[in-house]
Design an enzyme around this catalytic site. Structure first.
Site, PDB file in Angstrom:
ATOM      1  N   HIS A 188       0.824  -1.218   0.000  1.00  0.00           N
ATOM      2  CA  HIS A 188       0.000   0.000   0.000  1.00  0.00           C
ATOM      3  C   HIS A 188       0.856   1.264   0.000  1.00  0.00           C
ATOM      4  CE1 HIS A 188       0.078  -0.153   4.551  1.00  0.00           C
ATOM      5  NE2 HIS A 188       0.014   1.155   4.421  1.00  0.00           N
ATOM      6  N   ASP A 231       1.260  -7.673   2.152  1.00  0.00           N
ATOM      7  CA  ASP A 231       1.346  -6.225   1.932  1.00  0.00           C
ATOM      8  C   ASP A 231       2.805  -5.759   1.776  1.00  0.00           C
ATOM      9  OD1 ASP A 231       0.902  -3.517   1.784  1.00  0.00           O
ATOM     10  OD2 ASP A 231      -0.545  -3.464   3.435  1.00  0.00           O
ATOM     11  N   SER A 245       3.921   2.439   8.244  1.00  0.00           N
ATOM     12  CA  SER A 245       3.669   1.421   7.223  1.00  0.00           C
ATOM     13  C   SER A 245       4.949   1.104   6.465  1.00  0.00           C
ATOM     14  CB  SER A 245       2.621   1.909   6.233  1.00  0.00           C
ATOM     15  OG  SER A 245       1.369   1.889   6.830  1.00  0.00           O
TER      16      SER A 245
HETATM   17  N1  ARG Z   1      -4.642   0.716   7.225  1.00  0.00           N
HETATM   18  C1  ARG Z   1      -3.358   0.773   6.596  1.00  0.00           C
HETATM   19  C2  ARG Z   1      -2.602   2.013   6.988  1.00  0.00           C
HETATM   20  O1  ARG Z   1      -3.175   3.030   7.294  1.00  0.00           O
HETATM   21  C3  ARG Z   1      -3.466   0.781   5.116  1.00  0.00           C
HETATM   22  C4  ARG Z   1      -3.885  -0.480   4.556  1.00  0.00           C
HETATM   23  C5  ARG Z   1      -4.092  -0.380   3.074  1.00  0.00           C
HETATM   24  N2  ARG Z   1      -5.035  -1.413   2.652  1.00  0.00           N
HETATM   25  C6  ARG Z   1      -6.276  -1.139   2.193  1.00  0.00           C
HETATM   26  N3  ARG Z   1      -7.089  -2.120   1.978  1.00  0.00           N
HETATM   27  N4  ARG Z   1      -6.657   0.099   1.957  1.00  0.00           N
HETATM   28  O2  ARG Z   1      -1.394   2.027   6.955  1.00  0.00           O
END
Ligand code: ARG
Length: 687
Positions: free
Chosen positions: A84, A216, A622
């Site tokens: 992501h 991911d 992330s």
């Molecule tokens: N919740 C994650 C973050 O803020 C991002 C995950 C991305 N995946 C998704 N399905 N949008 O770092």
């Protein structure tokens, strides 16, 4: 400068035996955290993690792009981050014919790696506490003196460190300042990524939720100024051992923003503005979703825009639920009352901190309305792409910018989608904006916003504007009369009206940007008050370390979540053809043959996908490396769990979990699924 450190060190010493809460500053590890980390199982010294003079772990951890973390995993500049995090780059490189985002892709050789325009990677060089001088400048000459000191220091440090960028960052709401040196590389090339059905498996449904089955990750390579793969100061070793419950883990990375020291009044303001964003995004995302489901070309164009929007949208809803569950605002108010009582019990304290809370409350409540107005403006009319494109194009033309960059944006633009968005967002805006914020004077026949037939106006806007497609714009811009006529273009008129309204909300935006002045005093008071509580500074997108353990959790009575997931779970979740839960056939074949090679778990023979820890992270982390007790890479942090959505404000040790992808799944996806096993040769892999 030492003084500040010593006070904080002394204040925190009593706390450190507590839970694994804390986003710690690297230069303070030795004084604050080393003992506890060792007791919890860490086998590295603080110098092995952070050293200015010698190569240390921190040299392998980078800022990836604008808002993520990445790490270097080979001596030839190979970098891994989340899928992501690479998403917008991969999407930008993708076309319907070469859809790297949906189908996945791996370079078969260095020569095939694809440069990503605009993407950069930033290394931390050093951090130096300059609080004494900064605070002296402010004490003597006020805010302007501080600003001047910061600018001069940044300029001097940049000049004496060629190739580096210097920046001064504030911590503890302006009580502590660090001078930070960074080194940036802007030749970053795409090496490969799994298909979205792996890298984003579970989609928005699983986002922010455990148990998780997402691969991911994505890979890039950093090149130096000569176009050669970067020889890093440090690259990480990778461990194939896997993790077990209670194993020590630490995460180095760039947490973006937390609100752990904010008052109830500030949180109320935050919640109110989030409410506005949630409402607007719900409407806009529904429009995007409909188009994306119907047309794969639009799905690709809007993949990143949608993911970006829905990530925050879901987060804020989870936060709200979490806050309600724990009665956060009441809890905060009780804490504040106790603090005030402590302040009032002593005249010196009263003089220093006596009015801080009142001032913060007044400023926060006083700005709620303006802030909500600002959010409504940004999330409704400003979410229409057309006026934004017009504005950016004109700006690029004026300030010797690059109109080409604006033209490039049309690759991911669809006027029919945007027109639909414009209809619903203008309608929503009109229903909710105050009269003062009405978008009056949108053109002849559209003078009063209140009277406009929105459908008719939007038809006119999109029919008459030159900015609805790249072709139309290029053709119009080639005409010598363009410069004269462009100010009457309805998209430019709309953009101007919107910008005019923005001036009205500038005070609220300034507060948002710089914080409430009394926060500095309040935080200084808290530092004194909480002798034995965690007072690491709020996240501000500077490098931090969090240590913790691999741990399961019990989200509710009678339910316990395992600390890891396996490939079986992907098969359980499979919905063939679904946008979120489709499973690539190659992955199914590997599963049926149990062909996991050396990536299988040594104990149960299964392929472990993700695991959870109680490390303290937030957005910006992330892609961060999850390291074992010896500093070897065992996973990548990529999310938080639904039950711990309060964690930006309140860390709940029993529930707060960081979701990580197991490095063995990452390598399995590179090697077995992606057929790019050659990349593993440059990695330092320990069995
Ligand atoms: N919740 C994650 C973050 O803020 C991002 C995950 C991305 N995946 C998704 N399905 N949008 O770092």
């Amino acid at each position: 400068m030492k003084k500040t450190i010593l006070i904080i060190a002394a204040l925190m010493a009593a706390f450190v035996a507590r839970a694994d809460e804390g986003m710690w500053l690297l230069p303070l590890l030795k004084s604050l955290n080393a003992d506890v980390m060792a007791a919890e199982g860490c086998r590295l010294t603080p110098e092995q993690i952070y050293s200015v003079n010698q190569s240390s772990l921190k040299d392998a951890v980078v800022i990836f792009g604008r808002g993520c973390t990445g790490e270097i995993i080979s001596e030839e500049g190979l970098l891994v981050t989340n899928h992501h995090c690479g998403y917008s780059s991969i999407q930008a490189l993708s076309t319907p014919e070469h859809n790297y985002l949906m189908d996945g892709w791996w370079a078969r050789s260095r020569a095939e790696e694809i440069p990503v325009p605009g993407l950069d990677v930033t290394f931390l060089v050093s951090m130096e506490d300059v609080s004494d001088r900064a605070n002296a400048a402010r004490d003597q000459e006020g805010g302007e003196g501080l600003q001047k000191f910061i600018e001069e220091l940044e300029n001097a440090a940049s000049a004496s460190n060629p190739g580096c960028e210097a920046t001064v960052e504030s911590f503890y709401s302006g009580n502590v300042y660090y001078l930070i040196l960074y080194k940036k590389y802007d030749d970053v090339r795409f090496v490969g990524a799994p298909p979205s059905a792996v890298g984003k498996f579970g989609g928005d449904t699983d986002n922010w939720v455990w148990p998780r089955h997402t691969g991911d990750f994505s890979m890039f390579r950093v090149y130096d100024k000569d176009g050669k793969p970067l020889k890093p100061r440090r690259s990480l070793e990778i461990s194939l051992k896997g993790v077990r419950e209670n194993d020590f883990t630490m995460i180095l990375g760039y947490p973006g923003s937390t609100q752990r020291y904010q008052t109830a009044a500030e949180l109320e303001t935050m919640l109110a503005s989030q409410e506005v964003s949630i409402a607007c995004r719900t409407i806009r995302q529904d429009v995007l979703k409909k188009w994306m489901a119907a047309d794969p070309v639009i799905r690709l164009k809007y993949a990143d825009k949608y993911a970006d929007s829905s990530n925050g949208w879901k987060k804020w809803q989870g936060e709200k639920l979490s806050f309600e569950r724990i009665g956060l605002l009441d809890q905060k108010r009780r804490e504040e009352a106790a603090f005030q009582q402590w302040v009032d019990a002593d005249t010196l304290r009263q003089r220093k901190y006596g009015s801080a809370l009142r001032e913060i409350s007044a400023a926060a409540s006083g700005s709620t309305g303006a802030l909500c107005t600002a959010y409504l403006l940004f999330e409704a009319p400003f979410s229409i792409e057309l006026p934004q494109l017009a504005l950016q194009y004109l700006r690029a033309g004026m300030e010797d910018g690059d109109p080409g960059q604006v033209l490039a944006q049309y690759k991911d633009y669809d006027a029919a989608v945007d027109k639909d968005v414009a209809r619903v967002m203008l309608d929503y805006y009109r229903k909710h904006a105050s009269e003062a914020m009405a978008l009056d004077s949108l053109g002849t026949g559209y003078e009063r916003f209140a009277d406009i037939d929105i459908d008719q106006y939007v038809d006119y806007l999109f029919a008459e504007s030159a900015f609805t497609s790249r072709e139309k714009l290029e053709k119009a811009a080639a005409d010598t009369t363009f410069a004269l006529q462009v100010l009457d273009d309805p998209a430019v008129v709309l953009a101007n009206v919107m910008m005019g309204k923005m001036y009205g909300v500038i005070p609220a935006l300034i507060m948002l940007q710089y914080g409430i002045p009394a926060s500095r005093t309040y935080t200084a008071g808290l530092l004194e008050y909480y002798g034995d509580r965690p007072l690491y500074p709020d996240a501000n997108f500077t490098m931090r370390l969090t240590y913790g353990k691999v741990l399961p959790y019990e989200p509710k009575d009678g339910l316990k979540y395992e600390y890891y997931t396996t490939l079986e779970g992907v098969m359980e979740k499979e919905i063939p053809g679904d946008m979120e839960f489709d499973v690539p056939s190659k992955l199914k074949q590997l599963y049926q043959a149990r062909d996991y090679g050396r990536y299988a778990d040594k104990k149960d023979g299964r392929l472990h996908l993700c695991f959870i820890t109680d490390n303290d992270i937030t957005g910006g982390n992330s892609g961060s490396p999850v390291l074992d007790a010896d500093g070897r890479l065992v996973g990548l942090a990529f999310d938080g769990s639904w039950e711990s959505m309060s964690s930006d404000v309140l860390f709940e040790p029993e529930l707060t979990r960081c979701i990580c992808v197991d490095i063995r799944y990452v390598l399995f996806c590179v090697d077995k699924l992606g057929g790019a096993g050659y990349l593993l040769k440059e990695m330092k892999i320990k069995k």
